[in-house]
Design a protein around this motif. Structure first.
Motif, mmCIF file in Angstrom:
data_model
loop_
_atom_site.group_PDB
_atom_site.id
_atom_site.type_symbol
_atom_site.label_atom_id
_atom_site.label_comp_id
_atom_site.label_asym_id
_atom_site.label_seq_id
_atom_site.Cartn_x
_atom_site.Cartn_y
_atom_site.Cartn_z
ATOM 1 N N ALA A 292 0.819 -1.218 0.000
ATOM 2 C CA ALA A 292 0.000 0.000 0.000
ATOM 3 C C ALA A 292 0.851 1.267 0.000
ATOM 4 C CB ALA A 292 -0.955 0.003 1.193
ATOM 5 N N LYS A 293 1.940 1.276 0.759
ATOM 6 C CA LYS A 293 2.790 2.469 0.839
ATOM 7 C C LYS A 293 3.354 2.820 -0.538
ATOM 8 C CE LYS A 293 6.533 4.539 3.462
ATOM 9 N NZ LYS A 293 7.831 4.639 2.849
ATOM 10 N N GLN A 294 3.828 1.820 -1.267
ATOM 11 C CA GLN A 294 4.371 2.065 -2.604
ATOM 12 C C GLN A 294 3.290 2.587 -3.548
ATOM 13 O OE1 GLN A 294 4.810 -0.660 -0.693
ATOM 14 N NE2 GLN A 294 6.689 -1.748 -1.236
ATOM 15 N N ILE A 295 2.083 2.054 -3.420
ATOM 16 C CA ILE A 295 0.974 2.494 -4.270
ATOM 17 C C ILE A 295 0.608 3.942 -3.961
ATOM 18 C CG2 ILE A 295 -1.473 2.144 -4.813
ATOM 19 C CD1 ILE A 295 -0.867 -0.905 -4.481
ATOM 20 N N VAL A 296 0.544 4.283 -2.677
ATOM 21 C CA VAL A 296 0.267 5.670 -2.283
ATOM 22 C C VAL A 296 1.304 6.590 -2.907
ATOM 23 C CG1 VAL A 296 0.248 7.291 -0.339
ATOM 24 C CG2 VAL A 296 -0.948 5.098 -0.144
ATOM 25 N N GLU A 297 2.576 6.227 -2.772
ATOM 26 C CA GLU A 297 3.651 7.068 -3.305
ATOM 27 C C GLU A 297 3.569 7.197 -4.823
ATOM 28 O OE1 GLU A 297 7.041 5.056 -1.659
ATOM 29 O OE2 GLU A 297 6.853 6.085 0.274
ATOM 30 N N GLN A 298 3.279 6.091 -5.507
ATOM 31 C CA GLN A 298 3.163 6.132 -6.965
ATOM 32 C C GLN A 298 1.991 7.011 -7.400
ATOM 33 O OE1 GLN A 298 3.486 2.398 -9.217
ATOM 34 N NE2 GLN A 298 4.264 1.462 -7.355
ATOM 35 N N LEU A 299 0.837 6.835 -6.763
ATOM 36 C CA LEU A 299 -0.330 7.628 -7.141
ATOM 37 C C LEU A 299 -0.113 9.105 -6.835
ATOM 38 C CD1 LEU A 299 -3.316 5.303 -6.134
ATOM 39 C CD2 LEU A 299 -2.298 5.645 -8.389
ATOM 40 N N GLN A 300 0.522 9.426 -5.708
ATOM 41 C CA GLN A 300 0.832 10.819 -5.405
ATOM 42 C C GLN A 300 1.707 11.416 -6.498
ATOM 43 O OE1 GLN A 300 2.609 10.248 -1.509
ATOM 44 N NE2 GLN A 300 0.819 11.127 -0.489
ATOM 45 N N SER A 301 2.719 10.694 -6.900
ATOM 46 C CA SER A 301 3.632 11.166 -7.936
ATOM 47 C C SER A 301 2.915 11.344 -9.278
ATOM 48 C CB SER A 301 4.791 10.174 -8.074
ATOM 49 O OG SER A 301 5.644 10.555 -9.122
ATOM 50 N N LEU A 302 2.056 10.398 -9.622
ATOM 51 C CA LEU A 302 1.316 10.483 -10.886
ATOM 52 C C LEU A 302 0.329 11.650 -10.889
ATOM 53 C CD1 LEU A 302 0.793 6.665 -11.360
ATOM 54 C CD2 LEU A 302 2.040 8.152 -12.949
ATOM 55 N N VAL A 303 -0.325 11.885 -9.774
ATOM 56 C CA VAL A 303 -1.261 13.012 -9.679
ATOM 57 C C VAL A 303 -0.503 14.331 -9.875
ATOM 58 C CG1 VAL A 303 -2.738 14.308 -8.083
ATOM 59 C CG2 VAL A 303 -3.002 11.834 -8.297
ATOM 60 N N VAL A 304 0.619 14.475 -9.197
ATOM 61 C CA VAL A 304 1.424 15.695 -9.330
ATOM 62 C C VAL A 304 1.982 15.801 -10.751
ATOM 63 C CG1 VAL A 304 3.548 16.835 -8.566
ATOM 64 C CG2 VAL A 304 1.991 15.849 -6.884
ATOM 65 N N GLY A 305 2.501 14.695 -11.273
ATOM 66 C CA GLY A 305 3.091 14.691 -12.610
ATOM 67 C C GLY A 305 2.114 15.044 -13.719
ATOM 68 N N HIS A 306 0.837 14.729 -13.515
ATOM 69 C CA HIS A 306 -0.199 15.048 -14.503
ATOM 70 C C HIS A 306 -0.944 16.347 -14.152
ATOM 71 C CE1 HIS A 306 0.403 10.855 -15.744
ATOM 72 N NE2 HIS A 306 -0.086 11.255 -16.900
ATOM 73 N N ASN A 307 -0.432 17.044 -13.124
ATOM 74 C CA ASN A 307 -1.008 18.324 -12.697
ATOM 75 C C ASN A 307 -2.505 18.200 -12.384
ATOM 76 O OD1 ASN A 307 -0.742 21.015 -11.988
ATOM 77 N ND2 ASN A 307 -1.302 21.734 -14.030
#
Length: 84
Positions: A16-31
């Motif tokens: 779950a921690k890795q998924i949270v981090e990935q989704l946070q990064s993707l949300v920011v990366g896609h503005n």
């Protein structure tokens, strides 16, 4: 759009921690910070199926390996559909 990731003990052990981090990064990366609300949730009662993630209350099972494709097919697609 509301996206909740289970951070209960079973899902935590399954990444779950890795998924949270990935989704946070993707949300920011896609503005998309203004359009997507990421949150954590304790047990979604779907422990046997991997990390539970809900998108607007629809339940999915996500792994660290498929988190990016999940984001693209379930989250980005919904955002684009809403804009149409």
């Amino acid at each position: 759009m509301k996206v909740s990731i289970c951070i209960g003990s079973s899902c935590h052990l399954k990444g779950a921690k890795q998924i949270v981090e990935q989704l946070q990064s993707l949300v920011v990366g896609h503005n998309l910070k203004d359009q997507i609300e990421l949150g954590g949730s304790f047990c979604m009662k779907n422990c046997v199926n991997g990390v539970s993630v809900t998108v607007d209350d629809k339940l999915f099972s996500v792994t660290p390996e498929n988190a990016k494709s999940f984001f693209e097919t379930e989250i980005l697609k919904r955002i684009k559909d809403q804009e149409s």
